[in-house]
Write an enzyme that holds these catalytic residues in place. Sequence first.
Site, PDB file in Angstrom:
ATOM      1  N   GLU A 148       0.788  -1.246   0.000  1.00 23.54           N
ATOM      2  CA  GLU A 148       0.000   0.000   0.000  1.00 23.54           C
ATOM      3  C   GLU A 148       0.817   1.292   0.000  1.00 23.54           C
ATOM      4  OE1 GLU A 148      -2.710  -0.335   3.313  1.00 23.54           O
ATOM      5  OE2 GLU A 148      -3.729  -2.066   2.473  1.00 23.54           O
ATOM      6  N   GLU A 163      -5.934 -10.953  -1.002  1.00 27.67           N
ATOM      7  CA  GLU A 163      -6.784 -10.718   0.184  1.00 27.67           C
ATOM      8  C   GLU A 163      -8.259 -10.712  -0.200  1.00 27.67           C
ATOM      9  OE1 GLU A 163      -5.436  -7.296   2.434  1.00 27.67           O
ATOM     10  OE2 GLU A 163      -3.336  -7.688   1.955  1.00 27.67           O
TER      11      GLU A 163
HETATM   12  C1  XIL Z   1      -6.149  -6.258   8.470  1.00 28.88           C
HETATM   13  C2  XIL Z   1      -6.502  -7.390   9.427  1.00 28.88           C
HETATM   14  O1  XIL Z   1      -7.375  -8.281   8.776  1.00 28.88           O
HETATM   15  C3  XIL Z   1      -7.127  -6.837  10.679  1.00 28.88           C
HETATM   16  O2  XIL Z   1      -7.316  -7.861  11.644  1.00 28.88           O
HETATM   17  C4  XIL Z   1      -6.238  -5.728  11.272  1.00 28.88           C
HETATM   18  O3  XIL Z   1      -6.886  -5.134  12.371  1.00 28.88           O
HETATM   19  C5  XIL Z   1      -5.899  -4.679  10.242  1.00 28.88           C
HETATM   20  O4  XIL Z   1      -5.340  -5.290   9.109  1.00 28.88           O
HETATM   21  N1  XIL Z   1      -4.911  -4.731   3.793  1.00 28.88           N
HETATM   22  C6  XIL Z   1      -3.886  -5.528   4.242  1.00 28.88           C
HETATM   23  C7  XIL Z   1      -4.104  -6.383   5.434  1.00 28.88           C
HETATM   24  O5  XIL Z   1      -2.836  -5.610   3.610  1.00 28.88           O
HETATM   25  O6  XIL Z   1      -2.947  -6.559   6.187  1.00 28.88           O
HETATM   26  C8  XIL Z   1      -5.205  -5.830   6.315  1.00 28.88           C
HETATM   27  O7  XIL Z   1      -5.454  -6.766   7.363  1.00 28.88           O
HETATM   28  C9  XIL Z   1      -6.445  -5.583   5.493  1.00 28.88           C
HETATM   29  C10 XIL Z   1      -6.182  -4.559   4.437  1.00 28.88           C
END
Ligand code: XIL
Length: 319
Positions: free
Chosen positions: A118, A224
């Site tokens: 990101e 994801e």
């Molecule tokens: C999220 C987790 O799922 C949560 O439990 C945490 O509180 C915050 O992070 N993008 C990403 C992930 O790359 O690491 C994130 O994961 C969701 C968005």
Amino acid sequence: MGVAVRPQDFKGEEAKLILSQFNSITAENVMKMGPIHPIENKFYWKDADEIVDFAQKNKLKVRGHALCWHAQTPRWLYVDQEGKTVSKDVLLKRLENHIDSVVTRYKGKIYAYDVVNEAIDDGQNTYRKSKLYEIAGEDFIAKSFEYAHKADPKAVLFYNDYNTEIPAKREKIYTMLKSLLAKGVPIHGVGLQAHWSINSPTREELEKSIEMFSSLGLQIQFTELDVSVYAGRQGGQLSNGSRKIEEAVFTPEMEQQQLEKYQMIFEVFRKYKKNITGVTFWNLSDKYSWLDGRGRKNYPLLFDKELKPKKAYNAVINF
Ligand code: XIL
């Protein structure tokens, strides 16, 4: 096919579901810098080790997530003992030490990493104005890849981001990747997070992203995946306001829209299977999703609260 997990998912029914449906796992949180490296000279390996041990025992692959991210970073990273912001040199040294330690510990056990997560801005800027960027400029990106590659030359290294189907952001990511590649930075793939919803992306947007990123010679992974049952995109795009916050029921309408979205997504994945080397769901079932933490229950996955396959699951596997 992979899934983001927590150490507590390795017991009982959850473990069975992981093993029957997936061949790759990712740590949802426990390998991030904050949790794993809370103090400068101290690593907390226990939870991350559990993930890797479970994978080794059960012959699953592991995707490492994430070596360098602006969020969930430990407080010590950016400041010296007096609390003053550190120099670029110090920050990069710290980053190198972090990346080298994690990648070396799991060498040969973690096959791929989200190295930088990101770094591109959702708005007008090219790069996200994070603390990392403020201190080190864009160099922290290339450097992170170099540190990871040096620690494990065999690991497959990804740049990972969300909203990669929105034209303006897609363009910025494409341009950055192209210039990193031109400079010889060891980057092998692009991770498209795929935090999607019942109304986005469209088939055209998705195909365009796959084609553009593939044209750089990079492998693609959807890292994801989830399909929120509420309208809107991650990153603050406007929702159409058609659903009230307190409405937390998985309605037949949501079920149908989600099924159709999943069906489209997997049609596209199959169409581009030569370019796509992995798909990871972000959480296992609707019993728990990170999206629940936003004031309302969500139902974004292929397994329901009882861990049973939803209709969308059947739509995905029957083609
Ligand atoms: C999220 C987790 O799922 C949560 O439990 C945490 O509180 C915050 O992070 N993008 C990403 C992930 O790359 O690491 C994130 O994961 C969701 C968005």
